[in-house]
Design an enzyme around this catalytic site. Structure first.
Site, mmCIF file in Angstrom:
data_model
loop_
_atom_site.group_PDB
_atom_site.id
_atom_site.type_symbol
_atom_site.label_atom_id
_atom_site.label_comp_id
_atom_site.label_asym_id
_atom_site.label_seq_id
_atom_site.Cartn_x
_atom_site.Cartn_y
_atom_site.Cartn_z
ATOM 1 N N ASP A 178 39.908 -2.249 9.129
ATOM 2 C CA ASP A 178 39.113 -2.150 10.355
ATOM 3 C C ASP A 178 39.674 -1.027 11.237
ATOM 4 O O ASP A 178 40.808 -1.130 11.714
ATOM 5 C CB ASP A 178 39.157 -3.483 11.101
ATOM 6 N N ASP A 214 35.318 -10.113 16.723
ATOM 7 C CA ASP A 214 34.634 -9.120 17.535
ATOM 8 C C ASP A 214 34.250 -9.745 18.892
ATOM 9 O O ASP A 214 35.091 -10.374 19.536
ATOM 10 C CB ASP A 214 33.422 -8.571 16.766
ATOM 11 N N TRP A 215 33.003 -9.598 19.331
ATOM 12 C CA TRP A 215 32.609 -10.172 20.611
ATOM 13 C C TRP A 215 32.665 -11.697 20.622
ATOM 14 O O TRP A 215 32.756 -12.319 21.682
ATOM 15 C CB TRP A 215 31.211 -9.684 21.007
ATOM 16 N N TRP A 259 33.788 4.007 18.629
ATOM 17 C CA TRP A 259 32.666 3.116 18.350
ATOM 18 C C TRP A 259 31.706 3.051 19.538
ATOM 19 O O TRP A 259 30.486 3.114 19.356
ATOM 20 C CB TRP A 259 33.159 1.717 18.010
ATOM 21 N N HIS A 269 36.088 -4.470 9.298
ATOM 22 C CA HIS A 269 35.818 -5.141 10.561
ATOM 23 C C HIS A 269 35.100 -6.474 10.362
ATOM 24 O O HIS A 269 35.427 -7.468 11.018
ATOM 25 C CB HIS A 269 34.978 -4.220 11.445
#
Length: 295
Positions: A245, A118-119, A159, A274
């Site tokens: 995901d 993710d980030w 999202w 995810h």
């Protein structure tokens, strides 16, 4: 700078998370990180995403330690035990990137395996190109490069819209939906850093920082990173994909694999979503098979 700091008692007795908190000052802010294992060992630098924090790596940390790594897992500012500026404008791509780089330099981390999702990947994948001598491995999961010259997928746009209309996001409920295998106490632990809506500025901000045009913050860095990974990366790589995901799943990861030079076929986890780190052990086991002995 107005800043909030989550009370320590919020973190007492979290299941599966008996790690010692450590802190460093970066400018006027205090950053939290975990630092487990021998200081002379190769480093697994574990970077989380939104709305999680270092708790996300609790199942992978013991496996990485057992394999001979030193594990460093920071909380981005606005997350976990790290300080949480109240002003949304504080949170920029460069702000987060520079804070992680400052931590790497402060701890003088070397022989680093970037472990990201993710980030953690959006930010983390832009770092090795400017710290080439420090990184030699990559373990990448359900993430992307925000280059600003590729359309964002429908899953991400949905999202971002959800996040923007949920300023007081129910993180416990979100984690229960996204990772049904979580026990109630584990899902609640993800929400521990956020006593109320005031503490969630960093959480709210992240989706709107994803570069969605060529001149967006972080886009040029991410394009340069794309060139680095495709042309200059000479380390080992391993990819794990949570196949359920809807945001950063198989199509996005297939594109990312094409960017990473000599990246082998991914470990596909058919029941993972995810937050693929919840699969824990199997990811580390298969990555180590691919990498070979840790030295």
């Amino acid at each position: 700078m107005q800043t909030l700091r989550t009370p320590d008692e919020r973190f007492a007795g979290l299941p599966g998370f008996a790690f010692v908190p450590r802190y460093t000052e970066i400018g006027p802010l205090r950053m939290h990180y975990l630092d487990e294992g021998m200081k002379t060992a190769p480093v697994a630098l574990c970077l989380h995403g939104q709305p999680t924090w270092a708790y996300l790596y609790r199942k992978m940390i013991p496996m990485l330690l057992g394999a001979g790594f030193r594990v460093v897992a920071p909380d981005f500012f606005g997350f976990g035990r790290s300080d949480k500026p109240v002003d949304e404008d504080i949170y920029t791509f460069d702000f987060h990137r520079s804070s992680v780089m400052s931590l790497i330099e402060a701890l003088d981390l070397r022989r680093v395996m970037l472990v990201c999702q993710d980030w953690g990947g959006l930010i983390g994948l832009t770092i090795p190109m400017d710290m080439v001598s420090r990184f030699d491995r990559l373990l990448v999961m359900n993430t992307m490069l925000g280059t600003g010259d590729m359309p964002l997928g429908d899953g991400f746009l949905a999202w971002r819209a959800f996040s923007n209309r949920s300023p007081d996001m129910d993180i416990t409920a979100l984690m229960q939906r996204a990772a049904p295998s979580l026990a109630d106490q584990e899902a609640a632990a993800y929400a521990a850093p956020y006593p109320d809506v005031r503490y969630k500025t960093g959480v709210r901000r992240f989706p709107n920082l994803v570069p969605d045009r060529p001149d967006a913050g972080g886009a040029a860095l991410s394009r340069r990173a794309r060139d680095f990974w495709s042309q200059h990366w000479s380390g080992q790589s391993f990819m794990a994909v949570g196949m359920k995901d809807p945001v950063l799943g198989p199509p996005v990861m297939s594109q990312l694999r094409q960017v990473i030079r000599n990246c082998p076929p991914p470990l596909e986890l058919p029941d993972a979503g995810h937050f693929v780190q919840e699969a824990g052990e199997i990811i580390v086991v298969e990555a180590l098979k691919s990498f070979g002995p840790v030295r």
